[in-house]
Each structure stands twice: as C-alpha cells, then as structure tokens.
Motif scaffolding. Structure first.
Motif, PDB file in Angstrom:
ATOM      1  N   LEU A   1       9.709  -9.179   3.732  1.00 17.33           N
ATOM      2  CA  LEU A   1       9.122  -7.993   3.752  1.00 17.33           C
ATOM      3  C   LEU A   1       9.732  -6.777   4.748  1.00 17.33           C
ATOM      4  O   LEU A   1      10.344  -7.106   5.714  1.00 17.33           O
ATOM      5  N   THR A   2       9.896  -5.654   4.948  1.00 20.40           N
ATOM      6  CA  THR A   2      10.412  -4.769   5.246  1.00 20.40           C
ATOM      7  C   THR A   2       9.143  -3.986   5.831  1.00 20.40           C
ATOM      8  O   THR A   2       7.993  -5.104   5.670  1.00 20.40           O
ATOM      9  N   PRO A   3       9.034  -3.865   7.301  1.00 20.61           N
ATOM     10  CA  PRO A   3       8.047  -3.412   8.095  1.00 20.61           C
ATOM     11  C   PRO A   3       6.874  -2.854   6.915  1.00 20.61           C
ATOM     12  O   PRO A   3       5.672  -2.474   7.188  1.00 20.61           O
ATOM     13  N   GLN A   4       7.557  -1.488   6.518  1.00 17.65           N
ATOM     14  CA  GLN A   4       6.676  -1.173   6.135  1.00 17.65           C
ATOM     15  C   GLN A   4       6.172  -1.531   4.175  1.00 17.65           C
ATOM     16  O   GLN A   4       5.034  -1.089   4.103  1.00 17.65           O
ATOM     17  N   GLN A   5       6.623  -2.381   3.770  1.00 12.86           N
ATOM     18  CA  GLN A   5       5.779  -3.886   2.924  1.00 12.86           C
ATOM     19  C   GLN A   5       5.198  -4.509   3.474  1.00 12.86           C
ATOM     20  O   GLN A   5       3.620  -4.654   3.043  1.00 12.86           O
ATOM     21  N   GLU A   6       4.574  -4.742   4.806  1.00 18.72           N
ATOM     22  CA  GLU A   6       3.908  -5.408   5.066  1.00 18.72           C
ATOM     23  C   GLU A   6       2.933  -4.311   5.373  1.00 18.72           C
ATOM     24  O   GLU A   6       1.601  -5.053   5.463  1.00 18.72           O
ATOM     25  N   GLN A   7       3.033  -3.096   5.893  1.00 16.55           N
ATOM     26  CA  GLN A   7       2.037  -2.797   5.887  1.00 16.55           C
ATOM     27  C   GLN A   7       1.246  -2.265   4.687  1.00 16.55           C
ATOM     28  O   GLN A   7       0.105  -1.628   4.924  1.00 16.55           O
ATOM     29  N   GLU A   8       1.509  -2.209   3.346  1.00 16.81           N
ATOM     30  CA  GLU A   8       1.434  -1.828   2.301  1.00 16.81           C
ATOM     31  C   GLU A   8       0.432  -3.521   1.877  1.00 16.81           C
ATOM     32  O   GLU A   8      -0.343  -3.059   1.416  1.00 16.81           O
ATOM     33  N   LEU A   9       0.844  -4.635   2.156  1.00 21.76           N
ATOM     34  CA  LEU A   9       0.080  -5.827   2.067  1.00 21.76           C
ATOM     35  C   LEU A   9      -1.200  -5.547   3.178  1.00 21.76           C
ATOM     36  O   LEU A   9      -2.247  -5.636   2.699  1.00 21.76           O
ATOM     37  N   VAL A  10      -1.316  -5.198   4.243  1.00 19.35           N
ATOM     38  CA  VAL A  10      -2.346  -5.111   4.861  1.00 19.35           C
ATOM     39  C   VAL A  10      -2.839  -4.489   4.765  1.00 19.35           C
ATOM     40  O   VAL A  10      -3.887  -4.764   4.416  1.00 19.35           O
ATOM     41  N   ARG A  11      -2.835  -2.769   4.113  1.00 16.65           N
ATOM     42  CA  ARG A  11      -3.581  -1.976   3.434  1.00 16.65           C
ATOM     43  C   ARG A  11      -4.390  -2.859   2.074  1.00 16.65           C
ATOM     44  O   ARG A  11      -5.319  -2.162   2.200  1.00 16.65           O
ATOM     45  N   TYR A  12      -3.513  -3.657   1.530  1.00 19.44           N
ATOM     46  CA  TYR A  12      -3.844  -3.734   0.202  1.00 19.44           C
ATOM     47  C   TYR A  12      -5.534  -5.010   0.773  1.00 19.44           C
ATOM     48  O   TYR A  12      -6.092  -5.166   0.151  1.00 19.44           O
ATOM     49  N   ILE A  13      -5.021  -5.328   1.720  1.00 19.96           N
ATOM     50  CA  ILE A  13      -5.481  -7.389   2.120  1.00 19.96           C
ATOM     51  C   ILE A  13      -7.145  -6.678   2.573  1.00 19.96           C
ATOM     52  O   ILE A  13      -8.098  -6.700   2.134  1.00 19.96           O
ATOM     53  N   GLU A  14      -6.881  -5.075   3.444  1.00 19.37           N
ATOM     54  CA  GLU A  14      -8.127  -3.983   4.022  1.00 19.37           C
ATOM     55  C   GLU A  14      -8.671  -4.094   2.790  1.00 19.37           C
ATOM     56  O   GLU A  14     -10.133  -3.362   2.960  1.00 19.37           O
ATOM     57  N   GLY A  15      -8.351  -2.986   2.067  1.00 22.22           N
ATOM     58  CA  GLY A  15      -8.421  -3.063   0.524  1.00 22.22           C
ATOM     59  C   GLY A  15      -9.933  -4.244   0.013  1.00 22.22           C
ATOM     60  O   GLY A  15     -10.991  -3.769  -0.494  1.00 22.22           O
ATOM     61  N   LEU A  16      -9.024  -4.935  -0.145  1.00 18.25           N
ATOM     62  CA  LEU A  16     -10.529  -6.025  -0.608  1.00 18.25           C
ATOM     63  C   LEU A  16     -11.213  -5.960   0.130  1.00 18.25           C
ATOM     64  O   LEU A  16     -11.898  -6.600  -0.501  1.00 18.25           O
ATOM     65  N   THR A  17     -11.226  -6.306   1.674  1.00 24.30           N
ATOM     66  CA  THR A  17     -11.572  -7.301   2.525  1.00 24.30           C
ATOM     67  C   THR A  17     -13.119  -5.976   2.255  1.00 24.30           C
ATOM     68  O   THR A  17     -13.767  -6.104   1.851  1.00 24.30           O
ATOM     69  N   LYS A  18     -12.734  -4.436   2.336  1.00 24.38           N
ATOM     70  CA  LYS A  18     -13.680  -3.588   1.965  1.00 24.38           C
ATOM     71  C   LYS A  18     -14.278  -3.056   0.906  1.00 24.38           C
ATOM     72  O   LYS A  18     -16.009  -3.458   0.527  1.00 24.38           O
ATOM     73  N   ARG A  19     -13.890  -4.196  -0.432  1.00 24.10           N
ATOM     74  CA  ARG A  19     -14.869  -4.563  -1.708  1.00 24.10           C
ATOM     75  C   ARG A  19     -15.582  -5.366  -2.157  1.00 24.10           C
ATOM     76  O   ARG A  19     -15.838  -6.065  -2.785  1.00 24.10           O
ATOM     77  N   HIS A  20     -15.206  -6.100  -0.266  1.00 24.55           N
ATOM     78  CA  HIS A  20     -16.071  -7.703  -0.366  1.00 24.55           C
ATOM     79  C   HIS A  20     -15.252  -8.550  -1.348  1.00 24.55           C
ATOM     80  O   HIS A  20     -16.268  -9.460  -1.418  1.00 24.55           O
ATOM     81  N   THR A  21     -14.653  -8.472  -1.497  1.00 28.10           N
ATOM     82  CA  THR A  21     -13.441  -9.347  -2.142  1.00 28.10           C
ATOM     83  C   THR A  21     -12.291  -9.810  -1.188  1.00 28.10           C
ATOM     84  O   THR A  21     -11.403  -9.627  -1.097  1.00 28.10           O
TER      85      THR A  21
END
Length: 106
Positions: free
Chosen positions: A57-77
């Motif tokens: 993954l490029t650094p931008q894609q890694e950031q997108e993956l981190v945001r995805y993981i953070e979004g799941l965590t915020k939704r308690h998933t």
C-alpha cells in the motif's frame, strides 16, 4: 544528505569528459566504491526507494485503511483480521496475505 549523495553531486559537478576515479572519490568520503559506482550509474536505488516499491500500500492507502479501521471502531464494530485483509486487498488491487495483516497491525 548522505555521503553517497554528496559524492554523486561531486561527480556531477565535474566538467563533461573530465576524468575521475570512483576509488579516489569513495576514499575521500569514506564510502564503498561499488555502491558509489552503482548509484551514479543508476543501477542501484537508495534503500528508501527500494522499500517504497516493495510496499503493498502507498502511504495514502495506508491512511485510508487506518480511517476505515477507526470508523469501524467508532461504530463499536471491532475490525477482524479478515475485514482488514479484504479492505486492504481492495484498495491495493491485489491480494494481501494474513501475514501482511499481522505486520500492518504490529
């Protein structure tokens, strides 16, 4: 700037056709003659460039993956390894392995 980059700059500052010795320049700067020669001839890339080319993954894609993981965590998933692997494979446009997911998490 590193010593090898300084040496390459010194070589490039010479007049066209001016003779030089990789051995003498390498000794002056205290680096390996072979590495200097390969970098100057663009046969060997710096380690940083090689590492970037080997990443899934490029650094931008890694950031997108981190945001995805953070979004799941915020939704308690809680994100599972499989969810991370599927999303990473989608944004990388190639499959990522389970061991890649482990290295990413660490």
């Amino acid at each position: 700037m590193g010593a090898i980059e300084d040496e390459i700059e010194a070589i490039q500052s010479l007049d066209p056709g001016e003779k030089f010795s990789y051995r003498k320049i390498a000794a002056t700067y205290g680096v390996d003659r072979t590495t200097l020669s390969r970098r100057h001839k663009r046969v060997q890339a710096p380690n940083e460039a090689k590492n970037i080319n080997q990443q899934k993954l490029t650094p931008q894609q890694e950031q997108e993956l981190v945001r995805y993981i953070e979004g799941l965590t915020k939704r308690h998933t809680p994100p599972t390894r499989e969810m991370i692997q599927n999303f990473a494979s989608t944004i990388a446009k190639e499959p990522v392995s389970e061991s890649w997911v482990t290295r990413f998490i660490n």
